[in-house]
Motif scaffolding. Structure first.
Motif, PDB file in Angstrom:
ATOM      1  N   LEU A   3       0.819  -1.206   0.000  1.00  0.00           N
ATOM      2  CA  LEU A   3       0.000   0.000   0.000  1.00  0.00           C
ATOM      3  C   LEU A   3       0.854   1.258   0.000  1.00  0.00           C
ATOM      4  O   LEU A   3       0.431   2.297  -0.488  1.00  0.00           O
ATOM      5  CB  LEU A   3      -0.910   0.004   1.232  1.00  0.00           C
ATOM      6  N   VAL A 115      -8.914   3.289   0.495  1.00  0.00           N
ATOM      7  CA  VAL A 115      -7.504   2.986   0.237  1.00  0.00           C
ATOM      8  C   VAL A 115      -6.608   3.812   1.149  1.00  0.00           C
ATOM      9  O   VAL A 115      -5.625   3.306   1.705  1.00  0.00           O
ATOM     10  CB  VAL A 115      -7.157   3.232  -1.244  1.00  0.00           C
ATOM     11  N   ARG A 119      -3.842   2.793   3.840  1.00  0.00           N
ATOM     12  CA  ARG A 119      -2.467   3.289   3.822  1.00  0.00           C
ATOM     13  C   ARG A 119      -2.050   3.782   5.213  1.00  0.00           C
ATOM     14  O   ARG A 119      -0.916   3.556   5.651  1.00  0.00           O
ATOM     15  CB  ARG A 119      -2.335   4.421   2.808  1.00  0.00           C
ATOM     16  N   GLU A 283      -5.567  -0.888  -6.255  1.00  0.00           N
ATOM     17  CA  GLU A 283      -4.421  -0.096  -5.803  1.00  0.00           C
ATOM     18  C   GLU A 283      -3.332  -0.061  -6.876  1.00  0.00           C
ATOM     19  O   GLU A 283      -2.719   0.977  -7.127  1.00  0.00           O
ATOM     20  CB  GLU A 283      -3.868  -0.698  -4.513  1.00  0.00           C
ATOM     21  N   THR A 286      -4.425   2.329  -9.493  1.00  0.00           N
ATOM     22  CA  THR A 286      -4.403   3.692  -8.961  1.00  0.00           C
ATOM     23  C   THR A 286      -2.988   4.250  -8.955  1.00  0.00           C
ATOM     24  O   THR A 286      -2.768   5.437  -9.221  1.00  0.00           O
ATOM     25  CB  THR A 286      -4.991   3.729  -7.548  1.00  0.00           C
TER      26      THR A 286
END
Length: 304
Positions: A3, A115, A119, A283, A286
């Motif tokens: 992450l 998300v 993180r 993720e 992204t």
């Protein structure tokens, strides 16, 4: 894919530092949720705006709690923002990217919020694992658990936003198993890799070698996700027939579509393993979007 792109830049071995970081992270969350509430208000989505204001109030309560916690432990929190440099850059970059979008949906906003809570969890987990101080480890683990609680709340709200946004006969995309999801992901990443390689060749033909290299690197990463041979690198001066009117916009649109597809799968998941894998795939996509945004930021108007 982890992450966080990087671990905290320094080992945290004092409660003063840990609580200063917590205060900076919570204060930033209050600011970002306030921005998202305003964006949702402008779009006429009162329900999602209310959700972000609830989160803003909860984060504000956490700011107060951290301050009180520091006092109980005999720690003094400095004024200003001296700990901002220690915060994960991924969080600020992704918030900025989200708020820059001209077509921000409630579902997209909530997906990114999930998300970023994850993180923050990973950030505190890194601190807990690396510290030599038992008290810092214990309190960092408690802060990490709080971030997981936030993520769980946001997932529920994201599911509601997903179903509010569904229209007509549209059905949620449910994937039966992680193996089925991986099969779909390989197909989607292979198509994305081919598209980005073509756009890289278009940029190379236009003389933008640096931009072509960025898109070629993204295409190679997508090919790796797909388990296919990386597309051939673009050659400077190579010719293309036609192509996208705006290669950067086309590249970003393809990545957004990919990220949203995985986010939709996560929202509809009933299997925890499918949910976890879909979020990891989202993720990954992204990260490419953040890289594209950093490589090609539109010029800002000059101020007199």
């Amino acid at each position: 894919m982890p992450l966080l792109r990087q671990e905290p830049p320094a080992r945290i071995d004092s409660l003063d530092d840990l609580l200063g970081i917590a205060m900076a992270l919570e204060t930033e969350a209050v600011r970002r949720y306030a921005q998202l509430a305003e964006v949702m208000d402008r779009r006429g989505d009162a329900a999602t705006a209310a959700t972000f204001r609830t989160l803003m109030a909860e984060e504000g309560a956490h700011v107060t709690a951290v301050d009180r916690w520091a006092a109980d432990l005999g720690c003094t929190l400095p004024g200003g923002t001296p700990f901002d440099w220690l915060l994960p850059p991924d969080i600020a970059e992704s918030w900025d990217d989200l708020l820059d979008r001209t077509r921000l949906t409630p579902y997209q906003a909530l997906s990114l919020a999930v998300v970023n809570e994850q993180r923050a969890f990973a950030f505190y987990s890194h601190i807990a694992a690396a510290t030599a101080d038992p008290a810092v480890r214990r309190h960092a683990e408690a802060l990490a658990q709080e971030e997981l609680n936030h993520a769980a709340l946001l997932r529920r709200e994201r599911r509601r936003a997903y179903h509010r946004g569904a229209t007509g006969t549209q059905k949620p995309e449910r994937i039966a198993s992680p193996a089925a999801l991986d099969h779909l992901a390989r197909t989607l990443f292979a198509a994305a890799a081919a598209g980005h390689a073509a756009l890289a060749r278009q940029l190379a033909a236009a003389g933008d070698a640096e931009g072509a290299a960025v898109l070629a690197a993204i295409a190679a990463a997508e090919a790796a996700e797909a388990g296919t041979v990386p597309p051939a690198p673009p050659a400077d001066g190579s010719r293309t027939d036609g192509g996208a009117a705006d290669p950067w916009m086309a590249a970003a649109a393809a990545v957004e579509t990919l990220a949203e597809r995985f986010a939709d799968i996560a929202a509809a998941a009933t299997d925890e393993a499918v949910l976890t894998r879909a979020l990891a795939l989202q993720e990954s996509a992204t990260r490419h979007l953040v890289r594209l945004s950093g490589a090609h930021s539109p010029p800002r108007p000059s101020t007199p």
